[in-house]
Design a protein around this motif. Structure first.
Motif, PDB file in Angstrom:
ATOM      1  N   GLY A 212      -9.263 -15.865  -7.306  1.00  0.00           N
ATOM      2  CA  GLY A 212      -9.429 -15.059  -8.603  1.00  0.00           C
ATOM      3  C   GLY A 212      -9.277 -13.758  -8.788  1.00  0.00           C
ATOM      4  N   ASP A 213      -8.327 -12.880  -8.128  1.00  0.00           N
ATOM      5  CA  ASP A 213      -8.250 -11.400  -8.160  1.00  0.00           C
ATOM      6  C   ASP A 213      -7.525 -11.158  -9.735  1.00  0.00           C
ATOM      7  OD1 ASP A 213      -9.155 -11.932  -5.512  1.00  0.00           O
ATOM      8  OD2 ASP A 213      -7.419 -10.438  -4.809  1.00  0.00           O
ATOM      9  N   TRP A 214      -7.870  -9.952 -10.189  1.00  0.00           N
ATOM     10  CA  TRP A 214      -7.278  -9.759 -11.255  1.00  0.00           C
ATOM     11  C   TRP A 214      -7.494  -8.054 -11.480  1.00  0.00           C
ATOM     12  CZ3 TRP A 214     -11.043  -7.019 -14.253  1.00  0.00           C
ATOM     13  CH2 TRP A 214     -12.287  -7.319 -13.988  1.00  0.00           C
ATOM     14  N   TYR A 215      -6.738  -7.539 -12.479  1.00  0.00           N
ATOM     15  CA  TYR A 215      -6.647  -6.251 -12.731  1.00  0.00           C
ATOM     16  C   TYR A 215      -6.379  -6.185 -14.284  1.00  0.00           C
ATOM     17  CZ  TYR A 215      -1.346  -7.446 -13.296  1.00  0.00           C
ATOM     18  OH  TYR A 215      -0.290  -7.707 -13.910  1.00  0.00           O
ATOM     19  N   ILE A 226      -7.526   6.113 -20.875  1.00  0.00           N
ATOM     20  CA  ILE A 226      -7.110   4.546 -20.652  1.00  0.00           C
ATOM     21  C   ILE A 226      -8.305   4.157 -19.478  1.00  0.00           C
ATOM     22  CG2 ILE A 226      -4.770   4.627 -20.800  1.00  0.00           C
ATOM     23  CD1 ILE A 226      -4.373   4.597 -17.709  1.00  0.00           C
ATOM     24  N   GLY A 227      -8.434   2.898 -19.669  1.00  0.00           N
ATOM     25  CA  GLY A 227      -9.388   2.194 -18.556  1.00  0.00           C
ATOM     26  C   GLY A 227      -8.462   1.309 -17.607  1.00  0.00           C
ATOM     27  N   VAL A 228      -8.816   1.477 -16.194  1.00  0.00           N
ATOM     28  CA  VAL A 228      -7.946   0.919 -15.297  1.00  0.00           C
ATOM     29  C   VAL A 228      -9.130  -0.016 -14.444  1.00  0.00           C
ATOM     30  CG1 VAL A 228      -6.541   0.919 -13.277  1.00  0.00           C
ATOM     31  CG2 VAL A 228      -6.320   2.512 -15.184  1.00  0.00           C
ATOM     32  N   ALA A 229      -9.090  -1.412 -14.349  1.00  0.00           N
ATOM     33  CA  ALA A 229     -10.014  -1.960 -13.585  1.00  0.00           C
ATOM     34  C   ALA A 229      -9.514  -3.182 -12.565  1.00  0.00           C
ATOM     35  CB  ALA A 229     -11.087  -2.718 -14.412  1.00  0.00           C
ATOM     36  N   LEU A 349      -6.096   1.329  -7.291  1.00  0.00           N
ATOM     37  CA  LEU A 349      -7.059   0.351  -7.235  1.00  0.00           C
ATOM     38  C   LEU A 349      -6.290  -0.875  -6.727  1.00  0.00           C
ATOM     39  CD1 LEU A 349      -7.892   2.303  -9.892  1.00  0.00           C
ATOM     40  CD2 LEU A 349      -9.440   0.484 -10.522  1.00  0.00           C
ATOM     41  N   TYR A 350      -7.332  -1.791  -6.058  1.00  0.00           N
ATOM     42  CA  TYR A 350      -6.836  -2.925  -5.195  1.00  0.00           C
ATOM     43  C   TYR A 350      -7.968  -3.757  -4.982  1.00  0.00           C
ATOM     44  CZ  TYR A 350      -9.394  -0.079  -1.768  1.00  0.00           C
ATOM     45  OH  TYR A 350     -10.342   0.757  -1.401  1.00  0.00           O
ATOM     46  N   THR A 351      -7.581  -4.978  -4.481  1.00  0.00           N
ATOM     47  CA  THR A 351      -8.654  -6.047  -4.300  1.00  0.00           C
ATOM     48  C   THR A 351      -8.739  -6.160  -2.693  1.00  0.00           C
ATOM     49  OG1 THR A 351      -7.032  -7.869  -4.655  1.00  0.00           O
ATOM     50  CG2 THR A 351      -8.540  -7.351  -6.429  1.00  0.00           C
ATOM     51  N   ALA A 403      -4.515  -7.865  -5.526  1.00  0.00           N
ATOM     52  CA  ALA A 403      -4.126  -7.314  -6.896  1.00  0.00           C
ATOM     53  C   ALA A 403      -3.805  -5.650  -6.578  1.00  0.00           C
ATOM     54  CB  ALA A 403      -5.108  -7.480  -7.928  1.00  0.00           C
ATOM     55  N   LEU A 404      -3.149  -5.079  -7.089  1.00  0.00           N
ATOM     56  CA  LEU A 404      -2.654  -3.559  -6.785  1.00  0.00           C
ATOM     57  C   LEU A 404      -2.409  -2.840  -7.994  1.00  0.00           C
ATOM     58  CD1 LEU A 404      -2.509  -1.282  -4.713  1.00  0.00           C
ATOM     59  CD2 LEU A 404      -0.069  -2.087  -4.404  1.00  0.00           C
ATOM     60  N   VAL A 405      -2.913  -1.684  -8.532  1.00  0.00           N
ATOM     61  CA  VAL A 405      -2.697  -0.957  -9.491  1.00  0.00           C
ATOM     62  C   VAL A 405      -2.556   0.282  -9.280  1.00  0.00           C
ATOM     63  CG1 VAL A 405      -3.173  -0.154 -11.748  1.00  0.00           C
ATOM     64  CG2 VAL A 405      -4.234  -2.368 -11.093  1.00  0.00           C
ATOM     65  N   ILE A 406      -1.555   1.082  -9.325  1.00  0.00           N
ATOM     66  CA  ILE A 406      -1.076   2.465  -9.026  1.00  0.00           C
ATOM     67  C   ILE A 406      -0.961   3.258 -10.310  1.00  0.00           C
ATOM     68  CG2 ILE A 406       0.437   4.191  -7.929  1.00  0.00           C
ATOM     69  CD1 ILE A 406       0.603   1.988  -5.822  1.00  0.00           C
ATOM     70  N   VAL A 407      -1.629   4.260 -10.567  1.00  0.00           N
ATOM     71  CA  VAL A 407      -1.371   5.019 -11.672  1.00  0.00           C
ATOM     72  C   VAL A 407      -0.987   6.714 -11.417  1.00  0.00           C
ATOM     73  CG1 VAL A 407      -2.270   5.928 -13.971  1.00  0.00           C
ATOM     74  CG2 VAL A 407      -2.875   3.729 -13.069  1.00  0.00           C
TER      75      VAL A 407
END
Length: 409
Positions: A212-215, A226-229, A349-351, A403-407
């Motif tokens: 159940g990973d999410w971004y 912006i909000g990043v989660a 941000l990552y899991t 999950a991986l988010v790069i800003v």
């Protein structure tokens, strides 16, 4: 060799086992050579005829049940569209050369569907293994009993193998549905809200391991913000994917009206208390202010975000950590911290699927992540995301979602 070059009719006839094709009306459409040879029938005596006209029950045996059992199995396949393995059957066969004379025979059948484009059963594959020689007595009664047990064990092993295959197929279907549901509920790249953001989601390997990973990325009111989660739900399969969708949507809505990330997580924590399956879920959220060059963040039991400064310095944002979302019986305000950045920095941000490995301390995974980010920091976010995944994920895939988010800031 392409499919068009294979003579499947010839392949069917040469199959090393007894195989017949039946219509949904239980009429023989075809039978291979092995089937005809072991059944003692010619093609003309079988093809085009009703199954139980060709092989009726022995009328001299009042306990005969082979026809009834086989009919029930075939009906199950027609109704469910799934294969059915039968227990060992005594099904006597009339000698075609001596009418009225019946031979005692034992069979281990498996029936499977051939489905059409609409999902309906077009044909039934009737595969049979004859085990008569294992059953018939050879010597003492004790030997006969031993052979009966041997045949029963053989049949049970076949049934277990078939059950395992069914479970594997069911798990594979659940995995496909869970991944599709998960990806449908995650924001698409074009909805990321910032032109310098890259997002990645990699499902776990193994049919049972999709989690159940999410971004989430959301535009905030008031200036260029912006909000990043990212978050992680404990559990696997469809249930975890469903909980993930609820928590992501709740945090996305809360972030739009909250005064900061801690308040948003407070709201999410209260919501998690009433969502079945949200136990021990984790999340971290950051509010980025591009005008003020600040990142405000708060974490609920989640690995810390990483801020890679333009000069290569790596900073873990770990000054506002707290237990998972539902850890407090009575929700209390969560901590919040703020840090500054210079233009050209990168927020990641990552899991835990990205950094955690069995029999390895989590600090080792965090150090590996920091090293990879520092070495590839000049790459654009899309290239950087691919480089990090390539270096940190095992070659065969991780056993947990990632999950991986790069800003780029």
């Amino acid at each position: 060799m392409n499919d068009g070059a294979i003579d499947y009719a010839a392949v069917f006839q040469c199959l090393p086992g007894m195989v017949a094709l039946l219509t949904p009306e239980l009429v023989y459409a075809d039978a291979n050579e092995e089937f005809l040879r072991n059944a003692g029938r010619t093609r003309e005596q079988v093809v085009g005829r009703y199954l139980f006209d060709v092989f009726p029950d022995n009328p001299n045996d009042s306990t005969a049940s082979g026809m009834r059992n086989l009919a029930a199995s075939l009906q199950r396949v027609l109704e469910t569209g799934e294969r059915d393995a039968m227990a060992l059957q005594r099904y006597d066969v009339e000698n075609p050369d001596r009418p009225g004379e019946w031979e005692e025979r034992y069979w281990s059948p498996v029936n499977a569907p051939v489905l059409g484009p609409d999902g309906k059963v077009l044909l039934l594959v009737h595969r049979v293994e004859e085990v008569t020689e294992l059953i018939k007595a050879r010597g003492s009664p004790r030997s006969s009993r031993a052979r009966v047990l041997e045949a029963e064990l053989y049949t049970r092993a076949r049934e277990l193998q078939d059950l395992n295959e069914r479970l594997r197929q069911a798990h594979a279907r659940e995995r496909e549905v869970a991944i599709a549901l998960q990806e449908a509920m995650l924001p698409a790249r074009r909805q990321a809200g910032h032109q310098h953001a890259a997002v990645r989601y990699r499902p776990a390997v193994g049919s049972l391991n999709v989690c159940g990973d999410w971004y989430d990325l959301v535009d905030l009111v008031g200036g260029r913000r912006i909000g990043v989660a990212v978050g992680d739900v404990v559990g696997h399969g469809l249930a975890a994917a469903g909980v993930m969708g609820q928590l992501r949507s709740a945090l996305s809505a809360a972030s739009r009206v909250a005064g900061g990330p801690a308040e948003a997580l407070n709201v999410l924590g209260r919501y998690a208390h009433v969502v079945d399956g949200a136990e021990s879920a984790t999340a971290v959220t950051t509010f980025i202010d591009f005008d003020e060059h600040t990142i405000t963040y708060s974490s609920a039991g989640h690995p810390p975000p990483v801020l890679v400064h333009a000069d290569g310095r790596v900073e873990f944002l770990d000054q506002a950590t707290d237990p998972p979302l539902d850890a407090h019986p009575d929700p209390i305000p969560r901590p919040e911290a703020c840090t500054r950045y210079s233009e050209g920095a990168t927020l990641v941000l990552y899991t835990d699927g990205l950094i955690e490995r069995r029999r390895e301390d989590i600090d080792t995974g965090l150090a590996r992540l920091a090293d990879s980010l520092a070495r590839h920091r000049t790459e654009d976010p899309e290239q950087l995301a691919d480089s990090v995944l390539l270096e940190l994920l095992p070659p065969g895939g991780a056993t947990d979602d990632t999950a991986l988010v790069i800003v780029r800031l």
